[in-house]
Design an enzyme around this catalytic site. Sequence first.
Site, PDB file in Angstrom:
ATOM      1  N   SER A 198       0.851  -1.183   0.000  1.00 16.13           N
ATOM      2  CA  SER A 198       0.000   0.000   0.000  1.00 16.13           C
ATOM      3  C   SER A 198       0.888   1.234   0.000  1.00 16.13           C
ATOM      4  O   SER A 198       1.999   1.205   0.537  1.00 16.13           O
ATOM      5  CB  SER A 198      -0.871  -0.003   1.252  1.00 16.13           C
ATOM      6  OG  SER A 198      -1.387   1.290   1.491  1.00 16.13           O
ATOM      7  N   TYR A 201       0.039  -0.250  10.712  1.00 16.05           N
ATOM      8  CA  TYR A 201      -0.261  -0.753   9.374  1.00 16.05           C
ATOM      9  C   TYR A 201       0.957  -0.561   8.475  1.00 16.05           C
ATOM     10  O   TYR A 201       1.399  -1.478   7.787  1.00 16.05           O
ATOM     11  CB  TYR A 201      -1.476   0.011   8.837  1.00 16.05           C
ATOM     12  CG  TYR A 201      -1.976  -0.437   7.488  1.00 16.05           C
ATOM     13  CD1 TYR A 201      -2.852  -1.519   7.381  1.00 16.05           C
ATOM     14  CD2 TYR A 201      -1.605   0.234   6.322  1.00 16.05           C
ATOM     15  CE1 TYR A 201      -3.326  -1.923   6.143  1.00 16.05           C
ATOM     16  CE2 TYR A 201      -2.072  -0.163   5.083  1.00 16.05           C
ATOM     17  CZ  TYR A 201      -2.941  -1.239   4.998  1.00 16.05           C
ATOM     18  OH  TYR A 201      -3.403  -1.642   3.776  1.00 16.05           O
ATOM     19  N   LYS A 253       3.379  -3.369   6.728  1.00 15.98           N
ATOM     20  CA  LYS A 253       3.565  -3.404   5.266  1.00 15.98           C
ATOM     21  C   LYS A 253       5.052  -3.314   4.906  1.00 15.98           C
ATOM     22  O   LYS A 253       5.535  -4.060   4.058  1.00 15.98           O
ATOM     23  CB  LYS A 253       2.807  -2.248   4.597  1.00 15.98           C
ATOM     24  CG  LYS A 253       1.286  -2.445   4.523  1.00 15.98           C
ATOM     25  CD  LYS A 253       0.906  -3.563   3.571  1.00 15.98           C
ATOM     26  CE  LYS A 253      -0.570  -3.519   3.180  1.00 15.98           C
ATOM     27  NZ  LYS A 253      -1.018  -4.785   2.529  1.00 15.98           N
ATOM     28  N   VAL A 261      -7.821   3.118  -3.757  1.00 17.75           N
ATOM     29  CA  VAL A 261      -8.536   2.193  -4.630  1.00 17.75           C
ATOM     30  C   VAL A 261     -10.021   2.281  -4.292  1.00 17.75           C
ATOM     31  O   VAL A 261     -10.397   2.336  -3.118  1.00 17.75           O
ATOM     32  CB  VAL A 261      -8.047   0.738  -4.416  1.00 17.75           C
ATOM     33  CG1 VAL A 261      -8.750  -0.198  -5.384  1.00 17.75           C
ATOM     34  CG2 VAL A 261      -6.546   0.642  -4.602  1.00 17.75           C
ATOM     35  N   GLY A 267     -13.309  -1.833  -1.073  1.00 14.93           N
ATOM     36  CA  GLY A 267     -12.940  -2.269   0.267  1.00 14.93           C
ATOM     37  C   GLY A 267     -12.824  -1.151   1.280  1.00 14.93           C
ATOM     38  O   GLY A 267     -13.622  -0.216   1.295  1.00 14.93           O
TER      39      GLY A 267
END
Lengths: 122, 183
Positions: B78, B91, B95, B124, B127
């Site tokens: 990401s 997060y 990643k 994106v 989700g």
Amino acid sequence: MNTFTEIKKIIIDLLDLEGDTITPDTYLIKELGAESIDLLELAVAIHSRFKIAVKDDHIFLTRFRLYLTEAETQGRDMAPYLAGKYPHLPEERIAEIIAHISEGPQLKIKDLISYITYHMKG
Amino acid sequence: MKFGDRHSLNTLFARIGDDLDFMVDCAQGNYESLIAQADEEEVYCYFTENISFRAAVLKTAGRIMLKKRKGRLVFISSTAAARPNPGQGFYAAAKLASEALYRNMGLELGGRGITTIILRPGYVNAGRGRAYMEEKNVLEAVPIKRAVTKEEIAETVLFLLSESAAGMNATVITMDGGLTYGK
């Protein structure tokens, strides 16, 4: 085919060796020049061929020197301490490795055979 | 499936068996918290599930692929790895750590025909990201003024799995409409 013949075939194949000079007493790292990636592939091939769980650190005696230091720091007898760590190795083999440890990586083809035989029985 | 649990790892690979050509990894738990506010136990679990468990998956997949000396592993990361918001520290850390695992795998096994590639999508339209995008008018900051579509991601992943992309190994590709380049 016995275990030695099979192991020999796998090693010749993986290391791209020629000829038939491998014996159970051949040093895998010192003589054949196996590198860590070769050992990884060897572990995978052994698992695949003999259907045993392979612990890479264990079969390749990776921590042997570390365990020796551990035994020393804890004031324990080296041979029995190492025998506890590597139950697949015969006592005389452990003594032999300890005696020659300063001469470079001691891993021999026969140590792999000991590991395989031990784990196939278990 | 429960990440971080050894039994789940066995179940996952029992289904796959002994034959694996490709792996696309888009699994990632979400955990938002300011670092100075995070619950230690949750942090510990989050890293176990999203880093250590991934390393175990990589080990298992790599060993299967080594038998054929062929394999391709794609990790969906990401842009938050490069440009996190406050609260996304864990997060982003997970990643980045996972990216490093994938890159090293490609470094270590590339010579044996097993390669890795990482895709970092930006915003994106799917989700978790969708609600966030709707709530805060973030697309203004994206040079192409829109989100990346899930179709674009899927097609890129297919390309990354193709022979044409085989020269890309142990590296990161960003697909964010230009977002992370600008200020």
